[in-house]
Design a protein around this motif. Structure first.
Motif, mmCIF file in Angstrom:
data_model
loop_
_atom_site.group_PDB
_atom_site.id
_atom_site.type_symbol
_atom_site.label_atom_id
_atom_site.label_comp_id
_atom_site.label_asym_id
_atom_site.label_seq_id
_atom_site.Cartn_x
_atom_site.Cartn_y
_atom_site.Cartn_z
ATOM 1 N N GLU A 128 0.861 -1.179 0.000
ATOM 2 C CA GLU A 128 0.000 0.000 0.000
ATOM 3 C C GLU A 128 0.901 1.233 0.000
ATOM 4 O OE1 GLU A 128 -3.022 2.488 2.943
ATOM 5 O OE2 GLU A 128 -2.397 0.452 3.495
ATOM 6 N N THR A 129 0.864 1.985 -1.071
ATOM 7 C CA THR A 129 1.771 3.119 -1.197
ATOM 8 C C THR A 129 1.091 4.426 -0.782
ATOM 9 O OG1 THR A 129 1.187 3.448 -3.538
ATOM 10 C CG2 THR A 129 3.086 2.040 -3.049
ATOM 11 N N VAL A 130 1.890 5.297 -0.197
ATOM 12 C CA VAL A 130 1.466 6.649 0.130
ATOM 13 C C VAL A 130 2.631 7.564 -0.233
ATOM 14 C CG1 VAL A 130 2.249 6.407 2.533
ATOM 15 C CG2 VAL A 130 0.588 8.178 1.943
ATOM 16 N N SER A 131 2.334 8.680 -0.843
ATOM 17 C CA SER A 131 3.413 9.552 -1.302
ATOM 18 C C SER A 131 3.866 10.504 -0.198
ATOM 19 C CB SER A 131 2.974 10.361 -2.520
ATOM 20 O OG SER A 131 2.058 11.376 -2.143
ATOM 21 N N ALA A 132 5.082 11.003 -0.351
ATOM 22 C CA ALA A 132 5.598 12.000 0.584
ATOM 23 C C ALA A 132 4.707 13.234 0.591
ATOM 24 C CB ALA A 132 7.032 12.372 0.214
ATOM 25 N N ALA A 133 4.166 13.581 -0.570
ATOM 26 C CA ALA A 133 3.290 14.756 -0.650
ATOM 27 C C ALA A 133 2.018 14.543 0.167
ATOM 28 C CB ALA A 133 2.944 15.046 -2.104
ATOM 29 N N ASP A 180 12.626 8.249 8.222
ATOM 30 C CA ASP A 180 12.817 8.825 9.555
ATOM 31 C C ASP A 180 11.595 9.632 9.988
ATOM 32 O OD1 ASP A 180 14.518 9.520 11.886
ATOM 33 O OD2 ASP A 180 14.438 11.528 11.036
ATOM 34 N N LEU A 181 11.045 10.430 9.090
ATOM 35 C CA LEU A 181 9.929 11.312 9.439
ATOM 36 C C LEU A 181 8.597 10.567 9.518
ATOM 37 C CD1 LEU A 181 10.828 14.435 7.268
ATOM 38 C CD2 LEU A 181 10.927 14.270 9.761
ATOM 39 N N SER A 182 8.439 9.529 8.736
ATOM 40 C CA SER A 182 7.151 8.823 8.681
ATOM 41 C C SER A 182 7.080 7.615 9.601
ATOM 42 C CB SER A 182 6.869 8.365 7.250
ATOM 43 O OG SER A 182 7.764 7.328 6.870
ATOM 44 N N GLY A 183 8.226 7.056 9.959
ATOM 45 C CA GLY A 183 8.228 5.816 10.730
ATOM 46 C C GLY A 183 7.829 4.599 9.908
ATOM 47 N N LEU A 184 7.834 4.740 8.587
ATOM 48 C CA LEU A 184 7.482 3.657 7.665
ATOM 49 C C LEU A 184 8.660 3.381 6.731
ATOM 50 C CD1 LEU A 184 3.956 4.947 6.566
ATOM 51 C CD2 LEU A 184 4.382 2.947 8.034
ATOM 52 N N TRP A 194 14.454 1.433 5.733
ATOM 53 C CA TRP A 194 13.578 1.118 6.845
ATOM 54 C C TRP A 194 13.770 2.154 7.956
ATOM 55 C CZ3 TRP A 194 15.238 -2.410 3.424
ATOM 56 C CH2 TRP A 194 14.374 -3.461 3.056
ATOM 57 N N PRO A 195 12.789 2.312 8.853
ATOM 58 C CA PRO A 195 12.909 3.325 9.913
ATOM 59 C C PRO A 195 14.135 3.156 10.817
ATOM 60 C CG PRO A 195 10.639 2.620 9.713
ATOM 61 C CD PRO A 195 11.442 1.706 8.840
ATOM 62 N N ASP A 196 14.686 1.936 10.901
ATOM 63 C CA ASP A 196 15.877 1.737 11.729
ATOM 64 C C ASP A 196 17.168 2.118 11.009
ATOM 65 O OD1 ASP A 196 16.254 -0.329 9.925
ATOM 66 O OD2 ASP A 196 16.274 -1.933 11.420
#
Length: 212
Positions: A45-50, A77-81, A145-147
């Motif tokens: 499931e994709t979501v854009s930075a915008a 880092d900003l999204s946690g995804l 990845w967030p890590d």
């Protein structure tokens, strides 16, 4: 089998990406749509930075891979995804590889690629009457990845440039790029056909073989 010396580190295995949400770290809707189409069969499931109102980081890298990685790291880092970033561009032999990593900047603040294509055409003409039209697209895809774990894959597509631009499909410089051995530009061929032969598809094939 490859023999490792006593002090050689073994290859780091690729990390697998499971189904779920993934950020496409781009504000370019053409890229977002194309990458989303490529990912859809894998249950992503994709979501854009915008869509997430993530800022566009300054692209300070000197290579496609470096810029893809900094964008992917920032979005993860900003999204946690997990985040997938693309850095791609047109490299023209007669222009010493330009516009290259600056391909989007040649389109100006308004991201007008009709202007960018005309700049490329004019720059080739300015080099002299015998300037060649050989060019290639490069795409670097970085998955972070967030890590902080990150993997990067690069693809290339060779071809020549045509003028005037042809076709209404695609985005960016697609309408002036004629893939090697083809009779239609990226802007003329069906999007599904482009997905099978493009620089982005080449990078994506390496990515999917590694992480799915």
């Amino acid at each position: 089998m490859i023999a490792l010396s006593d002090d050689a580190a073994p290859p780091v295995p690729h990390r697998k990406l499971g189904p779920g949400r993934l950020v496409i770290a781009s504000h370019n809707q053409g890229k977002v749509r194309e990458i989303g189409d490529l990912l859809r069969p894998y249950g992503i499931e994709t979501v854009s930075a915008a869509e997430l109102d993530l800022p566009e980081p300054e692209e300070t890298g000197t290579t496609f891979a470096a810029n893809a990685e900094l964008k992917a790291r920032a979005a993860a880092d900003l999204s946690g995804l997990p985040a997938l970033a693309d850095d791609s561009g047109l490299c023209v032999e007669a222009l010493g590889g330009d516009p290259g990593i600056f391909s989007a900047r040649w389109a100006g603040p308004s991201k007008d690629f009709a202007v960018a294509m005309e700049k490329v055409h004019d720059a080739i003409l300015a080099t002299g009457p015998d300037a060649g039209r050989d060019a290639h697209f490069v795409c670097a895809l970085s998955l972070c990845w967030p890590d902080g774990h990150i993997e990067t894959f690069e693809g290339r597509a060779d071809g020549t440039l045509v003028w005037p631009p042809r076709g209404e499909h695609g985005f960016g410089y697609d309408a002036m790029f004629l893939p090697l051995g083809a009779t239609e530009t990226y802007g003329e061929i069906d999007p599904d056909a482009k997905h099978a032969i493009s620089h982005r598809a080449a990078a994506f094939n390496l990515l999917t073989a590694a992480v799915f």
